[in-house]
Enzyme design. Sequence first.
Site, short mmCIF file in Angstrom:
data_model
loop_
_atom_site.label_atom_id
_atom_site.label_comp_id
_atom_site.label_asym_id
_atom_site.label_seq_id
_atom_site.Cartn_x
_atom_site.Cartn_y
_atom_site.Cartn_z
N GLU A 192 -2.53 -6.14 -8.84
CA GLU A 192 -3.96 -6.14 -8.46
C GLU A 192 -4.70 -7.24 -9.22
O GLU A 192 -4.18 -7.85 -10.14
CB GLU A 192 -4.62 -4.80 -8.78
CG GLU A 192 -4.86 -3.89 -7.57
CD GLU A 192 -5.95 -4.42 -6.64
OE1 GLU A 192 -6.50 -5.52 -6.88
OE2 GLU A 192 -6.27 -3.73 -5.66
N ASN B 18 -12.53 -0.74 -3.49
CA ASN B 18 -11.84 -1.99 -3.17
C ASN B 18 -12.77 -2.97 -2.47
O ASN B 18 -13.94 -2.66 -2.18
CB ASN B 18 -10.63 -1.71 -2.27
CG ASN B 18 -9.34 -1.55 -3.07
OD1 ASN B 18 -9.04 -2.35 -3.95
ND2 ASN B 18 -8.58 -0.51 -2.77
N ASP C 252 -8.01 -3.14 1.47
CA ASP C 252 -7.79 -3.17 0.02
C ASP C 252 -8.65 -4.29 -0.57
O ASP C 252 -9.81 -4.41 -0.23
CB ASP C 252 -6.30 -3.32 -0.26
CG ASP C 252 -5.90 -2.69 -1.59
OD1 ASP C 252 -6.26 -3.24 -2.65
OD2 ASP C 252 -5.24 -1.64 -1.57
#
Length: 279
Positions: free
Chosen positions: A14, A142, A192
């Site tokens: 991430e 997100n 996302d």
Amino acid sequence: MSTIFDTRICALGEGPLWHPTRKQLFWFDILGKRLLTQVGEDPQEWQFDEHFSAAGWVDDTTLFMASETGLWRFDITTGGVSRITTLEADTPVTRSNDGRADPWGGFWIGTMGKNTEPYAGAIYRYFNGELRKLYSGITVSNAICFAPNRSHAYYTDTFSKRVMRQNLDRYGWPEGDASVFLDLREDGLNPDGAVIDAAGNMWLAQWGAARVGVYAPDGSFVKAVDVGGTQASCPAFGGDDLSDLYITSAATGLTGAHDGMTFVQTNAGQGLPEPRVLL
């Protein structure tokens, strides 16, 4: 089609950040509690005692980073961290997730339940020394990113499958109610992490679909970039002219050979440099 940039497997890759003065990509393995980078082509990483998830750049040797308990100053040279302020430090059920610097030098950061507890998370903004909660009741925060002209921000609760658009005032604070920018429920896509390019297009990682979807400023679909990892998690523009798209992915729950690696597509589009976080 993207190619492999880094072969290290992240349980939950991430927060990719292209540092504009160092010309260097940083990213996190949230579940592995580590920060990764490459110096030239040599891998480097730092291990932490808690979950870190997102970063901005402060200067040539300093990152601003978010963790499950706070916001931190990170010294790239020494690996030292010093806490700026706490972030849900008294709520052990949550951790930080997606985050990004805003054009005013602030930083938006989302939280979520460590076990995806429904509505346990929130989204905050850190600005001028103040951490303020913007949204509550978020399950998986997100897609935090910003229009090039500073007019609005985007964010999503992945659980809802809808990306929201939020008008901003001249200081970068939300103004009025958010509206739906993308509704992906019929497509069954999970939004996302996301980044906005120089033309205002959104490049949105779609968890479980092995791709990054590209959407015009009006929300219309433009194209998709294939990703070698099924659980694409977040894109970032980088490279010498900011035309390369780097994409993190996650291996958690999967056994594919490339799942959890970090990918790149060269000459994907024209990105913008990430704003500096002002401390």
